[in-house]
Design an enzyme around this catalytic site. Structure first.
Site, PDB file in Angstrom:
ATOM      1  CB  SER A  60      10.078   3.383   2.257  1.00  0.00           C
ATOM      2  OG  SER A  60      11.298   4.072   2.556  1.00  0.00           O
ATOM      3  CG  ASP A  70      11.086   2.520  -5.871  1.00  0.00           C
ATOM      4  OD1 ASP A  70      12.116   2.120  -6.244  1.00  0.00           O
ATOM      5  OD2 ASP A  70      10.184   1.595  -5.734  1.00  0.00           O
ATOM      6  CG  ASN A  85       7.323  -1.523  -4.056  1.00  0.00           C
ATOM      7  OD1 ASN A  85       7.612  -2.695  -3.877  1.00  0.00           O
ATOM      8  ND2 ASN A  85       8.326  -0.693  -4.643  1.00  0.00           N
ATOM      9  CG  ASP A 107       3.610   7.276  -8.199  1.00  0.00           C
ATOM     10  OD1 ASP A 107       3.714   8.455  -7.933  1.00  0.00           O
ATOM     11  OD2 ASP A 107       4.477   6.512  -8.501  1.00  0.00           O
ATOM     12  CG  HIS A 164      12.748   0.892  -2.219  1.00  0.00           C
ATOM     13  ND1 HIS A 164      13.257   0.261  -3.446  1.00  0.00           N
ATOM     14  CD2 HIS A 164      13.695   1.972  -1.944  1.00  0.00           C
ATOM     15  CE1 HIS A 164      14.129   0.885  -3.679  1.00  0.00           C
ATOM     16  NE2 HIS A 164      14.494   1.570  -3.046  1.00  0.00           N
TER      17      HIS A 164
HETATM   18  C1  GRF Z   1      13.060  -6.779  -0.493  1.00  0.00           C
HETATM   19  O1  GRF Z   1      13.780  -6.057   0.336  1.00  0.00           O
HETATM   20  C2  GRF Z   1      12.144  -5.857  -1.090  1.00  0.00           C
HETATM   21  O2  GRF Z   1      11.898  -4.609  -0.681  1.00  0.00           O
HETATM   22  C3  GRF Z   1      12.952  -5.654  -2.275  1.00  0.00           C
HETATM   23  O3  GRF Z   1      13.433  -7.014  -2.651  1.00  0.00           O
HETATM   24  C4  GRF Z   1      13.735  -7.751  -1.435  1.00  0.00           C
HETATM   25  C5  GRF Z   1      12.937  -8.867  -1.597  1.00  0.00           C
HETATM   26  O4  GRF Z   1      13.132  -9.905  -0.648  1.00  0.00           O
HETATM   27  N1  GRF Z   1      12.329  -5.348  -3.639  1.00  0.00           N
HETATM   28  P1  GRF Z   1      12.253 -11.223  -0.286  1.00  0.00           P
HETATM   29  O5  GRF Z   1      11.854 -11.610  -1.823  1.00  0.00           O
HETATM   30  O6  GRF Z   1      11.029 -10.722   0.330  1.00  0.00           O
HETATM   31  O7  GRF Z   1      13.216 -12.047   0.335  1.00  0.00           O
END
Ligand code: GRF
Length: 194
Positions: free
Chosen positions: A135, A144, A106, A140, A108
């Site tokens: 990150s 996060d 994932n 899991d 983040h």
């Molecule tokens: C990213 O920053 C991701 O980490 C977070 O939401 C955003 C999604 O952006 N969960 P995109 O849809 O890839 O433009």
């Protein structure tokens, strides 16, 4: 060649970066399918790159578990070696994590374990932090909380809004994600023993 399925909810700019990286024949991974929990705008990126996509609208199901069962069925059909959550704004049910872990990562937009959850960018700003980060973690059963595979600090500038800060974080996220997927594909990262 590592077969990757990507799950999104939004614009999919991180997905597009991975699709662009994977269009290089020397990149050791390819996106075989893109899924979303709604009719996400980012699904158009899959079409641009000739990659199959599917949507499992969360609202169409009576429970998270039933949604998860359909989502798992769609994913299973592609037999992905890796599932990338990149902008999926939905927690996976425990049964889905159990089926595909440890091969789920994932992205983040914060320096975990700082600012976990759905509003990491907003929370960093609200905290008055001088810096935050991006990150890539292994998923899991927590939110996060999985092992950190890569992360990098991103400065917060005076006058930043959630949009300007997120726009500064995303390119870092994309670079980290593309590198982590490559390292998994070539065996530098062993998800079975991070
Ligand atoms: C990213 O920053 C991701 O980490 C977070 O939401 C955003 C999604 O952006 N969960 P995109 O849809 O890839 O433009």
């Amino acid at each position: 060649m590592l077969n990757v399925a990507v799950l999104i909810s939004g614009t999919g700019s991180n997905l597009r970066a991975l699709l662009e990286a994977a269009s290089d024949p020397t990149y050791p991974a390819r996106v075989v399918s893109v899924g979303a929990d709604r009719d996400a705008p980012g699904l158009a990126h899959a079409a641009d790159f000739g990659v199959a996509s599917f949507a499992v609208p969360f609202r169409a199901y009576d429970s998270r578990e039933q949604w998860g069962e359909e989502l798992a069925g769609q994913l299973r059909a592609w037999q992905p070696d890796l599932i990338v959550l990149s902008g999926l704004m939905r927690l996976l049910p425990a049964a889905v994590v159990a089926e595909f872990a440890p091969r789920i990562v994932n992205t983040h937009p914060a320096y975990l374990p700082e600012f976990p959850g759905a509003h990491g960018v907003r929370d960093a700003l609200a905290a008055g932090a001088a810096q935050t980060g991006a990150s890539v973690i292994q998923v899991d059963e927590g939110v996060d909380t999985g092992p950190i595979l890569a992360q990098e600090r991103v400065p917060i500038e005076p006058g930043d809004t959630e949009e300007t800060l997120h726009a500064r974080i995303k390119p870092v996220e994309r670079r980290l994600l593309i590198d982590v997927v490559r390292r998994i594909a070539v065996g530098d990262i062993d998800l079975d023993a991070p």
